[in-house]
Structures are given as C-alpha cells and as structure tokens.
Design a protein around this motif. Structure first.
Motif, PDB file in Angstrom:
ATOM      1  N   THR A 196      26.365  58.192  45.451  1.00 29.87           N
ATOM      2  CA  THR A 196      26.590  59.632  45.604  1.00 29.87           C
ATOM      3  C   THR A 196      28.060  60.006  45.570  1.00 29.87           C
ATOM      4  OG1 THR A 196      26.617  59.252  47.993  1.00 29.87           O
ATOM      5  CG2 THR A 196      24.512  59.959  47.026  1.00 29.87           C
ATOM      6  N   GLU A 197      28.937  59.122  45.167  1.00 27.79           N
ATOM      7  CA  GLU A 197      30.362  59.422  45.304  1.00 27.79           C
ATOM      8  C   GLU A 197      30.771  60.605  44.435  1.00 27.79           C
ATOM      9  OE1 GLU A 197      32.854  56.104  44.059  1.00 27.79           O
ATOM     10  OE2 GLU A 197      32.701  56.659  41.961  1.00 27.79           O
ATOM     11  N   ASP A 198      31.748  61.356  44.939  1.00 26.44           N
ATOM     12  CA  ASP A 198      32.269  62.516  44.214  1.00 26.44           C
ATOM     13  C   ASP A 198      33.689  62.173  43.785  1.00 26.44           C
ATOM     14  OD1 ASP A 198      33.242  65.910  45.239  1.00 26.44           O
ATOM     15  OD2 ASP A 198      33.125  64.950  43.256  1.00 26.44           O
ATOM     16  N   ILE A 199      33.782  61.505  42.661  1.00 26.05           N
ATOM     17  CA  ILE A 199      35.087  60.999  42.247  1.00 26.05           C
ATOM     18  C   ILE A 199      35.969  62.108  41.684  1.00 26.05           C
ATOM     19  CG2 ILE A 199      34.468  60.316  39.876  1.00 26.05           C
ATOM     20  CD1 ILE A 199      36.029  57.653  40.517  1.00 26.05           C
ATOM     21  N   VAL A 200      35.339  63.126  41.126  1.00 26.01           N
ATOM     22  CA  VAL A 200      36.087  64.216  40.488  1.00 26.01           C
ATOM     23  C   VAL A 200      37.011  64.901  41.484  1.00 26.01           C
ATOM     24  CG1 VAL A 200      35.731  66.510  39.535  1.00 26.01           C
ATOM     25  CG2 VAL A 200      34.500  64.573  38.578  1.00 26.01           C
ATOM     26  N   SER A 201      36.556  64.990  42.728  1.00 27.26           N
ATOM     27  CA  SER A 201      37.367  65.680  43.753  1.00 27.26           C
ATOM     28  C   SER A 201      38.646  64.929  44.084  1.00 27.26           C
ATOM     29  CB  SER A 201      36.535  65.860  45.017  1.00 27.26           C
ATOM     30  OG  SER A 201      36.201  64.592  45.535  1.00 27.26           O
ATOM     31  N   ARG A 202      38.739  63.679  43.637  1.00 30.16           N
ATOM     32  CA  ARG A 202      39.919  62.880  43.977  1.00 30.16           C
ATOM     33  C   ARG A 202      41.007  62.959  42.904  1.00 30.16           C
ATOM     34  NH1 ARG A 202      37.370  60.189  48.682  1.00 30.16           N
ATOM     35  NH2 ARG A 202      38.799  58.455  48.676  1.00 30.16           N
ATOM     36  N   ARG A 250      25.249  55.996  34.967  1.00 33.41           N
ATOM     37  CA  ARG A 250      25.300  57.453  35.035  1.00 33.41           C
ATOM     38  C   ARG A 250      26.124  58.018  33.881  1.00 33.41           C
ATOM     39  NH1 ARG A 250      29.318  59.736  39.766  1.00 33.41           N
ATOM     40  NH2 ARG A 250      30.903  58.126  39.610  1.00 33.41           N
ATOM     41  N   SER A 256      36.875  53.997  41.393  1.00 31.50           N
ATOM     42  CA  SER A 256      35.523  54.334  41.835  1.00 31.50           C
ATOM     43  C   SER A 256      35.013  53.304  42.840  1.00 31.50           C
ATOM     44  CB  SER A 256      34.588  54.363  40.624  1.00 31.50           C
ATOM     45  OG  SER A 256      33.237  54.283  41.024  1.00 31.50           O
ATOM     46  N   ASP A 295      30.331  52.539  46.688  1.00 36.61           N
ATOM     47  CA  ASP A 295      29.379  53.628  46.409  1.00 36.61           C
ATOM     48  C   ASP A 295      27.932  53.128  46.482  1.00 36.61           C
ATOM     49  OD1 ASP A 295      28.719  55.760  43.512  1.00 36.61           O
ATOM     50  OD2 ASP A 295      28.414  56.110  45.668  1.00 36.61           O
ATOM     51  N   VAL A 323      32.763  63.290  34.282  1.00 41.23           N
ATOM     52  CA  VAL A 323      33.978  62.682  34.829  1.00 41.23           C
ATOM     53  C   VAL A 323      35.085  62.742  33.784  1.00 41.23           C
ATOM     54  CG1 VAL A 323      34.990  60.623  35.864  1.00 41.23           C
ATOM     55  CG2 VAL A 323      32.587  61.124  36.243  1.00 41.23           C
TER      56      VAL A 323
END
Lengths: 125, 510, 446
Positions: free
Chosen positions: C191-197, C217, C159, C187, C222
């Motif tokens: 706002t990072e979208d870690i799930v997409s990785r 958060r 992350s 980050d 996740v």
C-alpha cells in the motif's frame, strides 16, 4: 568594433559590443583529431574566466574548454549537436561553441592577439 | 546475395573458414524456436492486467542455427587459447580447464545464495579456504571477498579507508595518485567524494618521494599506488612511502593488478599496505571471458579490517556462518555497507582456489619468478631495436616508448596493427601516459621460450621495416584480420547501439 | 609444473641472454628486508587428481538446488538452461579472450555484445542498453548515480518493495556523496504511497517490478508523477523472465531499467558471477555507465562493431567518468544472449507463461490448503504468511529435504512484521510432486 583574441588553452574570442563568441582554434582542432561530440553549457549559466565551460570529445580523449572571460552564457551553437564535425571543418567560423555576455572588459588584457598566439603555438613545438 | 564477386574473389564474401555472419535478427523466422517448451495450460492469470500485449521483436532460430551462429562468431576472436597476448597489467596467462570443470560441479554451481546455511557448508568452507590462501600470500590479517572486479575492489579499499577516517572524525579531502595511474583510480576517488592530486614520477620511473612527502598533509585521506607500478618497476622506496603516508595519518592503498610479479616473493603486508585489491582474473587465472566476469577481493590491515563491507564468512559453533547484517556483526566490526547483492563471485572463487592449490606455494613462487624472467628476456632481446623507457631490470612487464619510431611516420598504433597481421594481439598501447606512445608488454609465465622468441623475432622484423621507410604498409594494417581498421569516429558521432528493424526505420522516415 | 612451460635449461639460457646471474638478481629493487627466503606457508603443488578430490569433497557438503524440491527466489531464480549454452561459452575464443579493445580481432565479442544490447533494449522496452554490469544491485546503484548527473539533483527515494540488497548497495555507493536517501519501510501490505515522497531535490525514484514480495503494479502513475516533478523513474528487476509475460518498464514510462539478467543462461552460482542489465532512453545515452558496442564500417566498407562512446569511461574521463567500472560481465552476458537466441520470441513468452502458470497452480493449492498468500498479483514469486517464525521452519524443512523458500527475516532481520513471512518462488523447473511436497510441508507448519 569587433576584435579577435586567444587564450593559452587555444580558445578564441570575437568581441562584438559586450558579447564574446567563443570557439577553439585551428591548432586545437588539429590536435584533437575528429571531434565526435561537444557538451555545451546551458544558456543562462554564469562562468568564471579560465573555469570549465564546455567539453569537446574526440574518439580517444575528452578536453575541457575553458571560458576565456567571465560572464553569462547567452547563446550556444546548437548546430554542433547534430554536426560536431563543424568544429574540425570550420573551427573559427561555423564551429563556434558559445556566446558570453562579458562581465569585466579588463579580463581581455590577459588574452593574446593573433600575432602573439601564432608565436605561442610555434613555441609549443 | 546478388551474385557479384566481392573483393575476396568469392561469391559469398567468405574466405574458407572465415565466414561473414549476419546478426541473429537477420535470421528470424516467426514461430521458430531453439527450445521445446510444453504448452502452458490455461489458467486465470494473476498478472493484475499488466499482461504484455504486442510483439517484443526477438528473432526465432533453431538450435542448429544458434550453435552455428555463435560458433562462427567465436572464430573471429583472438584468445589466449589460440595466441599470445602481451598485454601489460592484464596478466593474460593460461586459463586452466580444471578450473572450469570444478566450478561447474552442481555442489557449487547449483546453489542459491540464500539457502539455509546448513545446506551450503562446503561453499562457505571454500570461501573461507580461499580467504586463507589470499591472506597468507599477502601477509594481511583480513580480506573482503565480495567486490566483483578490480575497480570494484578499489572502491572497496577506498571506502573502507574513508569509513575508518570518518570514525576518527577526520574524513579529509584528497587522495594522491601517481601521474602514471590507471584511470580507475581517480574515478574511484571521485565516487568516495575525494579530489585527486597527481604526484610526478622521478627519472627512474618511480614515484618522486620528495614530491609525495610535500603533498602529504592533514587533508590527504589516502595514497593510491600500483606496485609493481604501471611502468613495470618495483617501487624501491615503498617502505619510505608507507612511513610518510602513515605519519600523515593517511591510508596506503595498493592496486594489486601487478601482483603476478611478486606473488610468493614479497608480502604486501610487509610493505606497509593498508588495503590492496587482487584481480582473480589476472593473477589467479580465472578467464577474462571477453571482458568479464572478474573478481576483486580486497586484503585489509588491522586498522581497516573492522570497516570491511558485508557479507563475510565466520566460524560459528555449528560450522560456518554468513554475517549479512550490521546487527549480526560482532564488535568491533562496523561495516560501511554492502557492495553488491549476495556474497561475491563464487564461480571465480572456485576457479582461483583450484589454480592456487594446483600451483601450491612453491608453484606460485615459481610462476612469479618465470613471469619476471620472461619480461626481462623480452627487454634484453628488444632493447636494441625498440626504445625502453627505463633501464632494467623490470618486473613482470616491460615498458617501451615510441622513440624508436621517430622519423618513420609509423605510430605506436600503426605498429600494433601490423602485429595483428603477424598473428599477435598487440601489447597495451598509450598507457601509462608518462611514456610517449607507450608500448607495455607483459608476457606472463605461461609463455614458452619458443613463443617469446617467435614474438621477439617478429617485432625485430617489424621495427626494421618501419625504420626502412615502409610506412604505407603499416598505415594499411591489418589486412589479414576478419575486419580491417574500423571507423571509430563515425561510431562515436552517430552511435548505432542496437539493431532496429528496417520497417521501423522506414516508418520513422516517412 | 603443468602450467609452466619454461624448463631449467630455458631459464639458465635466458638468464645468460639477459646477462643476469640469477632470477633473484632481477628482484634487486625489492628492499632486502622484505624479500621472502622461500615459499609461504601453504601446501605445495598438486596434480589435477588431488585438487579435484579436495574440491569435490567441498562441493559434496552442499545441497544442490536441483536435487530437492526447490522454491527459493528473493533475487535469484532457478531456470533450465539449454545444454548448448554452456558448450558455446566454453569455446576458447570466447572463454579466454580479452576485452575487445582491438576490434579487428574481436568481432565475435563485439557482435554478440551488440546482439545482447539489442535483446535487452527490446525486452525492457527501452531505447538503448549497455554491454552489462556486475549484477542487478550494482546496476541499480549506478542508475541512482546517473539520475543525479542527469537531473543535477542529489536525492533518491527507494521503494519499500525494492530488494534490501539493492537498496543497501545503492545507499553504499552514494554514501560519501552529498545525497539523502529516503528508504521507505518494507511494503509488506502493498500500500505504499511513493509519489508523496517525490520532492524538488529528488533525482530518481527506484521501484522494483515485480517487487520484493512478488507483486506487480502499473508503474505509469509513478512515472508520470516523477516526470511532473522533474525526477527520473528507475525500475529495478530481479527476475528478467517476467518480461516474457508482463508489460515492459519502457512502456510504462521508465527512464532507466536496472535488472538482474542471470535467470537466463547462467546457474545460481551461490551469488556470483551474475549479470547486470542497464537500459535507458536515447537522450541520456552519454550519461550511461559501462561499455557500449556500436556499429560502424571498416576501411573496406564492411559492417563491423567497436566499443564506442568510450569518453564516458574511466580510462579516458578519469575523475569525471560516468562510473569507475572497467570489467563487465562478458561471458555471463554471452550466456544470456545465447539462451535468449535459443528461446526467441515464442520460447521467451512460453517460458514466462509456464512460470506464471506454475505459480498460479501453487497459489491455488495454497488457498485450498488454508495457507495464506498475501499477493493479489504475482509473476512467479509470492509471499506466504506462516503461523510462526518462518526462518526456523525453513531450516527444519531443509533438514527434511525441501528447500521451501526464503524467510523475509533473512533480508529484513529488524522488521517484526517480516518474521512470519516466507518468499516462495516457482519456476518451470518445479514438478507436480515438488509442489505437493511443499504444500504438505507448509500445511504442517500452518
């Protein structure tokens, strides 16, 4: 027809049809002492003759159990998970490890029969 | 308590000062605490709705109870302060209290690692000073200070070696270790992506030079050696070993666990070493603390120095500076990475420097001399009743095997447990593997002659008892320790690794 | 020399017993060419007074955190440690004892390790914890190795909220293994979208809680995404006191928690020694690195403890070990345990609440002074944006006697977005006066 053979690493195999049941010998379990855990291969995995297949752990040591023949793992003894002592109590019976579908029957030539294995153990000193 | 007399003959099961002490979880009273913290004023919290709900399950005890609890626990422990530890390769020497006092100075202990450099010049100076002492004592040009323990230092040494090889475009595939190597060596090699090959020892307990030479080829990245070795012997062919390793284009890693034997008498740099870790918690008296913390700085040769991990201390224009990023590193530095958060085990640095400065150059040389003298004294006084694995002289530790117990039905383990009843912590057992039923003894220089004589006399007595057929007594030992032999099989078959409240267990059973 | 008991008479007597003419003769296996004739070129021995004087002078060159208004965090948080802790850990039977390999004479150590393991499991909400690692960063790196073993997959996603030192330590440990590390950009906006990785080759995702910028958060989404993809969720923590106020990682589906425990029981120590916490689910226990204390009985049937599941460790498994780790952080773990025992349920929650309250009060003061705080959420650390580069301001304020925080550029020197950002942590040790001085100092800056 079923028959029993042994490897130099103290594994036994019992052949029934084209499936061999594999475990460790009474001599091996005595050498290991109290077995505390057995790490079994996943069903479906391919193994090579004399390659790594499983691990048997005592308190102070972890020993590789090698596949005496090449083939595919078709079943593993899940009872060992909750009761690893089975290996000590019944090494050639309920303490079996895995079943392998035999790939090449000629590999059996390289293994010892009961008399040969008894001599082999005696020579270990 | 049901009022029954236990086997001790006491109502409580206690034996005088030896108290049976339950877990803190078994002394819980809700709402009780050993601290006085003010009521937090109410505020609009900013926890994003992630407030903890439900109890954590921590027990509540008052300060007197906590102090009593841990005091009682401490009383069940053997320690250097109370007795002799003849543990091979552990160097259980006296832990000076001056070290503790100085490590606790607020000017060292109460420093945040990321404070502005101008506010921590004294701390950087201390690290730099210690680095100077270490480089001088080892005859090496560079030292990586950050590794947190010996095994961590080993990893650093091997990673530096691989980084240097990769920079040449030749990472190679294997690492050679002696048969007698400590388990960390192959474990470390595996993390570096190397396979391990073992080199046998010769009849004199040293690495077989011919075997080493024939194993060295263009695929060998490094040779990992402990010197003095794990049999307590100086590798007399080490110069030839270094030559052969370098001729093959490989690096020579030395495990410095046994540096206490040669400190001030031999410079590892003169032996052709490329990297060597030191154990500050062994050779340099920082306390073992029941298992840690340690500190494992790694000295590096010119060939490896530029690959040392971040961070390090440099002399800048306005005092000391920390280099924490690759971009800040002046050429040719090409660090392979970072080993842990922040700078290293500063608390252990203070202790080790205090120790080194106390001994001084002359004292450190005297310490290694006395360490070697003490070990040879044990060998001389025990070799007729125990079976030494190799002819003397030994270095700072002496290796016996279990040949002297043959036919007695007493194992090395049984012998060790009987030592406990005599008031001694056992020596290292079953290591190195090259000696059957090994007993490895390292007295260190801080044992007096009287202490050694008492130890020797006790072992002579035990050996005689074993040989006279008293196996039963050995099998039953120890009988005087706070606990007798514990069931390690059950602990491994059905692991219980934490306390669980009975209530939860009962619910689960339903 | 005060640490050497042998007298000259002892030495000559002992040489006579050995049958050697001199101590030098005992070194005969050392090649002559490398034998040093005399001591190396370093100062000679000194008494306590001199050593104390020299090191006290070095200590005096430093600004101790407790001597000024102090707001640094970024992975190390200053808390008050009750006086009993340091007294108890200095008992010789704790301080100078060895690893508990002979359990009969090490029950003190083994019992406190069992208590430590239990406390860590409880606060993290996990099934089982080990007997400590070197620090949070190495714990995090070992978690990545473990995830690879468990999932039999090579890659790791980091992350952008993970402390850079933790990320770098993880990347370093995996450097020579076949592993791709996807290190997301810092980050800063949250706002990072870690799930997409997460991919089919992902062994684990590593997030930090609260994150580098202080944010909190919900990690359940996740965790769910990881599990759907067959990967593990590793939650790293740098401030363990947060668990007195926040939902635990275990309750949010974490598979491994890799945390820094130093906040309890141990001083800041300029970076070390620290104490890594490592906790995971029961089903993965045999893949866990580090030592484990387990309960058992002795031959008399009395309850006791031993080191167990040792076959995972280097001294038995060698190259197949779960880690090369040998030493743990013993005494630091003991300090943690004692501090936690003194706090208890009530005290731990109260301590966490006090930290958060101070942080809220500080954030409110910043808002009132027009100082921009990036965070919606935080526990005891927040990110402040200054009107210019933060690092020179921090240096200037230090010279004026305020340790204002950690400039993010110290950790992320190559990220232009970080240049003006300052990490400000506040714990129960900060006074009203400290906070006033900080706000005043930063108001000038803004």
């Amino acid at each position: 027809m079923s028959y029993l053979k042994y490897s130099e690493e103290h594994e036994w195999i019992l052949l029934e049809g084209d499936v061999v049941t594999v475990g460790i010998s009474d001599f091996a379990q005595q050498q290991l002492g109290d077995v505390v855990f057995v790490e079994l291969p996943t069903v479906g995995r391919r193994v090579e003759q004399f390659g790594d297949a499983a691990v048997v752990e005592s308190v102070k040591a972890a020993s590789e159990v090698f596949a005496p023949v090449s083939g595919q793992i078709v079943e593993v003894n899940e009872a060992l998970e909750g009761d690893p002592e089975l290996v000590n109590r019944s090494p050639t019976g309920d303490g079996w490890f895995m079943k392998i579908r035999l790939g090449d029957p000629e590999e059996l030539e390289g293994l010892m029969d009961e008399a040969e294995y008894a001599d082999f153990v005696a020579s270990q000193g | 308590m049901d009022g029954k007399m236990t086997e001790t003959g006491t109502y409580t099961g206690n034996r005088g000062l030896r108290i049976e002490e339950p877990l803190i979880f078994e002394q819980d009273a809700p709402g009780r605490s050993g601290v006085d913290l003010p009521d937090p004023p109410p505020v609009q919290n900013r926890l994003g709705g992630l407030d903890r709900t439900g109890a954590i399950g921590l027990p509540g005890l008052s300060e007197p109870q906590v102090v009593r609890h841990y005091t009682r626990l401490s009383q069940k422990n053997y320690a250097i302060d109370s007795g002799f530890y003849p543990l091979g390769s552990c160097t259980m020497k006296h832990n000076p209290r001056l070290n503790e006092k100085l490590a606790r100075l607020p000017g060292f202990a109460d420093l945040h690692p990321l404070q502005p450099e101008a506010t921590v010049q004294g701390a950087l100076r201390l690290i730099d000073t210690l680095a100077h002492w270490i480089k001088t004592l080892t005859g090496m040009p560079a030292v990586a200070m950050s590794p947190a323990a010996g095994a961590h230092g080993e990893l650093c040494g091997l990673m530096t070696s691989r980084a240097a090889l990769e920079a040449r475009g030749d990472a190679r595939k294997r690492v050679l270790v002696p048969d007698s190597a400590h388990g960390t060596n192959p474990a470390t090699a595996a993390i570096c992506g190397y396979a391990v090959e073992a080199i046998p020892l010769n009849a004199h307990g040293r690495v077989d030079l011919a075997a080493l030479k024939s194993a060295l080829d263009g695929d060998v990245a490094a040779f990992m050696l402990t010197n003095p070795n794990t049999c307590g012997l100086f590798e007399d062919e080490i110069l030839e070993q270094a030559q052969a390793v370098h001729d093959a284009g490989a690096f020579f890693y030395c495990d410095g666990a046994n540096f206490n034997a040669i400190m001030g008498r031999v410079l590892p740099g003169d032996l052709g070493i490329d990297c060597m870790h030191l154990n500050l918690h062994k050779t340099f008296s920082t306390p073992h603390g029941g298992g840690g913390p340690g500190s494992g700085p790694v000295v590096l040769s010119d060939a490896l120095a530029s690959y040392a991990p971040l961070p390090w201390v440099v002399h800048g224009e306005n005092g000391f500076r920390l280099v924490e990023h690759k971009g800040d590193a002046a050429a040719p530095a090409d660090p392979y990475g970072r080993m842990k958060a922040f700078h290293g085990q500063m608390g252990m640095f203070v202790r080790a420097l205090a120790y080194m400065m106390s001994h001084g150059s002359d004292g450190l040389r005297q310490a290694s001399s006395d360490a070697v003298l003490n070990a040879n004294y044990l060998l001389a006084r025990l070799s007729d009743v125990l079976s030494a694995a190799y002819d003397g002289p030994c270095m700072h530790e002496v290796l016996f095997d279990d040949h002297f117990l043959k036919g007695t039905d007493v194992t090395t383990l049984d012998f060790a447990k009987a030592m406990i009843d005599e008031g001694f912590h056992p020596m290292t057992m079953y290591f190195p593997l090259v000696a059957h039923g090994a007993l490895l003894m390292e007295p260190t220089e801080t044992e007096s002659r009287e202490s050694l004589d008492q130890f020797v006399d006790a072992l002579r007595h035990l050996a005689a008892r074993a040989k006279s057929g008293d196996a039963e007594a050995f099998h039953a030992a120890p009988i005087h320790a706070p606990r007798r032999r514990l069931d390690e099989t059950a602990a491994a078959r059905h692991p219980v690794l934490r306390w669980r409240p009975e209530k939860i267990l009962d619910e689960a059973a339903e | 020399m005060r640490y050497l008991p042998l007298t000259e008479a002892d030495r000559s007597d002992m040489l006579a017993v050995i049958g050697a003419p001199s101590v030098d003769s005992l070194f005969r296996d050392v090649p002559e060419s490398v034998r040093l004739a005399g001591p190396v070129d370093l100062p000679p021995h000194q008494g306590e007074l001199e050593v104390e004087r020299a090191l006290t002078a070095m200590a005096a060159e430093n600004v101790a955190a407790g001597s000024v208004p102090f707001f640094l965090g970024a992975g190390a948080y200053r808390h008050h440690v009750p006086a009993s802790v340091d007294h108890l850990i200095q008992r010789g039977e704790f301080l100078t004892s060895y690893t508990p390999y002979q359990p009969e004479v090490s029950q003190g150590t083994l019992q406190y390790l069992f208590e430590f393991q239990s406390q860590v499991a409880l606060i993290t909400g996990m099934d089982v914890a080990n007997a400590s690692m070197y620090d949070g960063a190495t714990s995090c790196a070992e978690a990545a190795l473990m995830a690879r073993r468990v999932t039999k997959r090579p890659n790791v996603v980091l992350s952008g909220g993970l402390h850079p030192h933790y990320g770098e330590t993880t990347e370093t440990l995996l450097k020579f293994l076949d592993s791709k590390i996807d290190a997301m950009p810092a980050d800063i906006e949250g706002t990072e979208d870690i799930v997409s990785r997460i991919g089919a080759d992902t062994a684990c995702v590593i997030v930090q809680y609260p994150d580098l910028f202080g944010r909190v958060r919900d990690l359940q989404p996740v965790a769910d995404a990881c599990h759907d993809a067959g990967a593990l969720l590793v939650v790293a923590m740098t401030e363990i006191v947060a668990l007195g106020a926040l939902r635990s990682p275990g309750e949010m589906g974490a598979d491994i928690v890799a945390a820094e425990g130093r906040s309890l029981g141990n001083p800041l120590n300029f970076g070390g020694p620290y104490v890594g916490l490592f906790a995971c689910s029961d089903r993965h226990v045999r893949q866990m690195p580090g030592r484990l204390a387990g309960e058992t009985v002795d031959v008399d049937g009395k309850r006791g403890w031993v080191l167990t599941l040792s076959t995972r460790e280097q001294h038995i498994r060698r190259e197949k070990a779960t880690s090369n780790i040998c030493t743990n952080s013993g005494l630091c773990a003991l300090a943690f345990t004692i501090h936690m025992s003194l706090l208890g349920e009530d005290g731990f929650r109260r301590l966490a609440a006090l930290n958060h309250v101070k942080a809220v009060q500080l954030a409110n003061r910043f808002a009132a002074a027009g100082i921009e705080v990036l965070n919606q959420t935080f526990f005891n650390e927040m990110t402040v944006r200054l009107s210019g580069p933060a690092a020179p301001e921090v240096d200037r304020l230090a010279a004026e006697g305020v340790l204002a925080g950690v400039p993010v550029s110290r950790l992320l020197p190559n990220d232009d977005r970080a240049r003006d950002l300052l990490l400000v942590a506040v714990t129960e040790t900060a006074t009203e006066d400290d906070m006033d001085r900080l706000v005043a100092a930063l108001t000038e800056t803004v």
